[in-house]
Design a protein around this motif. Structure first.
Motif, PDB file in Angstrom:
ATOM      1  N   ASN A  75       4.939  -5.501 -26.228  1.00  0.00           N
ATOM      2  CA  ASN A  75       6.150  -5.794 -26.998  1.00  0.00           C
ATOM      3  C   ASN A  75       6.180  -5.002 -28.304  1.00  0.00           C
ATOM      4  O   ASN A  75       6.522  -5.523 -29.362  1.00  0.00           O
ATOM      5  CB  ASN A  75       6.254  -7.293 -27.275  1.00  0.00           C
ATOM      6  N   ALA A  76       5.782  -3.756 -28.216  1.00  0.00           N
ATOM      7  CA  ALA A  76       5.846  -2.838 -29.352  1.00  0.00           C
ATOM      8  C   ALA A  76       6.007  -1.434 -28.787  1.00  0.00           C
ATOM      9  O   ALA A  76       5.703  -1.183 -27.618  1.00  0.00           O
ATOM     10  CB  ALA A  76       4.583  -2.938 -30.207  1.00  0.00           C
ATOM     11  N   SER A  77       6.487  -0.522 -29.600  1.00  0.00           N
ATOM     12  CA  SER A  77       6.691   0.848 -29.133  1.00  0.00           C
ATOM     13  C   SER A  77       5.380   1.627 -29.158  1.00  0.00           C
ATOM     14  O   SER A  77       4.410   1.233 -29.814  1.00  0.00           O
ATOM     15  CB  SER A  77       7.737   1.554 -30.009  1.00  0.00           C
ATOM     16  N   ASN A  99       3.760   2.511 -32.467  1.00  0.00           N
ATOM     17  CA  ASN A  99       2.989   1.445 -33.108  1.00  0.00           C
ATOM     18  C   ASN A  99       1.539   1.458 -32.636  1.00  0.00           C
ATOM     19  O   ASN A  99       0.614   1.216 -33.418  1.00  0.00           O
ATOM     20  CB  ASN A  99       3.608   0.078 -32.824  1.00  0.00           C
ATOM     21  N   SER A 155       2.486  -8.269 -29.846  1.00  0.00           N
ATOM     22  CA  SER A 155       2.000  -6.903 -30.029  1.00  0.00           C
ATOM     23  C   SER A 155       2.212  -6.357 -31.431  1.00  0.00           C
ATOM     24  O   SER A 155       1.285  -5.853 -32.070  1.00  0.00           O
ATOM     25  CB  SER A 155       2.680  -5.971 -29.010  1.00  0.00           C
ATOM     26  N   LYS A 156       3.434  -6.447 -31.922  1.00  0.00           N
ATOM     27  CA  LYS A 156       3.742  -5.876 -33.236  1.00  0.00           C
ATOM     28  C   LYS A 156       2.915  -6.511 -34.336  1.00  0.00           C
ATOM     29  O   LYS A 156       2.386  -5.820 -35.210  1.00  0.00           O
ATOM     30  CB  LYS A 156       5.234  -6.030 -33.539  1.00  0.00           C
ATOM     31  N   HIS A 157       2.779  -7.828 -34.296  1.00  0.00           N
ATOM     32  CA  HIS A 157       2.051  -8.532 -35.349  1.00  0.00           C
ATOM     33  C   HIS A 157       0.554  -8.236 -35.281  1.00  0.00           C
ATOM     34  O   HIS A 157      -0.098  -8.079 -36.314  1.00  0.00           O
ATOM     35  CB  HIS A 157       2.308 -10.035 -35.239  1.00  0.00           C
ATOM     36  N   LYS A 177      -0.208  -4.734 -36.591  1.00  0.00           N
ATOM     37  CA  LYS A 177      -0.035  -4.601 -38.038  1.00  0.00           C
ATOM     38  C   LYS A 177      -1.058  -5.416 -38.829  1.00  0.00           C
ATOM     39  O   LYS A 177      -1.118  -5.313 -40.051  1.00  0.00           O
ATOM     40  CB  LYS A 177       1.378  -5.031 -38.432  1.00  0.00           C
TER      41      LYS A 177
END
Length: 318
Positions: free
Chosen positions: A64-66, A69, A37-39, A42
């Protein structure tokens, strides 16, 4: 279909899966996005995703990110569309580009007060009335807003992989290195190591390293102190280390101090919830003190294992 999926191309592949109504590929894309998620959020590709693809991502109830994000990715997506159209990137313009359906999928009440006040409130994407209702929901913990207040669940759960079963004699350090290499059968995350403690008063101290192939991806200072009745303790890595299937990883320590506990390994591989951790002797450098796949140090490995999305059609967690 064998596609080289990575965060930089995932949004493009998801769009294609939606356009050609390929359910299997769409499912694989959403599973990948859930894990990474984070990658993905971004990556530059998220700015060029279609609105249909953006909604698919927002509708995930495991992530898997807040939530902040997700909001920032949506904001950047809308800002990109404004810039392309030559429109000034005001809060009102961003809101219009996103549309009410996309806005409604962002779980503002699941954010922290700092995230709301330091980011969202300054953008003026929400109306003053919406901001107040979100603030009241966060503070009172009772939803008085129009937005979903239930946080998205992390798409992973912590599991312990214990490699050691049988107590052996004490382990003495001679100033050298102890190491072990391993592989995982599925992508997962290494979050902590269960390490052996001294048998007597005192502490062993030194360096701990995690390597992917021959490259050091994590390094931290290590101090393991004697504790009455305890033989080992969980040592957080401080940062999650993503482990890819079929790659070789290694853990190494160089410490000095009193004798510590040690155990024998019963099996060269350990399986938990369908994920197998396979050990082998250290591949990078030498294990001077004798730690190997059959004995020595490193009692257990704490992993975060990815779990599949589990929601009903309305996005409620089952």
């Amino acid at each position: 279909m064998d596609l080289n999926m990575d965060p930089d191309n995932m949004c493009t592949i998801l769009d294609q899966a939606i356009i050609f109504d390929c359910a299997d590929l769409r499912s694989k894309c959403l599973k990948f996005i859930t894990r990474e998620s984070k990658h993905v959020l971004k990556s530059d590709s998220v700015r060029d995703i279609t609105m249909a693809g953006l909604k698919e991502i927002e509708e995930l109830c495991q992530f898997n990110a807040s939530e902040i994000n997700i909001y920032l990715a949506c904001n950047q997506w809308a800002s990109q569309r404004c810039a392309t159209a030559g429109i000034q990137q005001t809060g009102r313009a961003i809101r219009k580009e996103l549309g009410e359906e996309v806005i409604s999928l962002i779980r503002f009440p699941a954010m922290t007060l700092d995230e709301m006040s330091d980011v969202v409130a300054l953008d003026d994407v929400l109306t003053n009335e919406e901001k107040v209702s979100v603030y009241r929901t966060i503070i009172k913990r009772q939803n008085v807003s129009q937005f979903i207040d239930e946080p998205r669940k992390l798409a992973s759960k912590k599991c312990m992989f214990y490699r050691c079963k049988t107590k052996a004699s004490t382990w003495a350090y001679n100033g050298g290195q102890d190491g072990l290499s391993f592989m995982v059968s599925e992508d997962c995350v290494l979050s902590a190591l269960d390490m052996f403690l001294p048998e007597i008063d005192g502490a062993v101290e030194g360096d701990l390293e995690i390597l992917e192939g021959t490259s050091i991806v994590h390094k931290q200072k290590l101090k393991l102190a004697y504790s009455t009745g305890l033989k080992h303790e969980l040592v957080p890595l401080g940062t999650d280390i993503t482990l890819r299937q079929r790659l070789i990883y290694s853990v190494r320590q160089r410490v000095n101090g009193p004798n510590v506990h040690m155990y024998y390994l019963t099996e060269p591989r350990v399986s938990v919830n369908g994920v197998t951790l396979t050990f082998c002797d250290l591949k990078v450098g030498t294990s001077d003190n004798g730690t190997s796949m059959t004995n020595g140090q490193f009692y257990g490995f704490e992993m975060k294992l990815f779990v599949d999305d589990n929601c009903d059609e309305q996005g409620n967690i089952l």
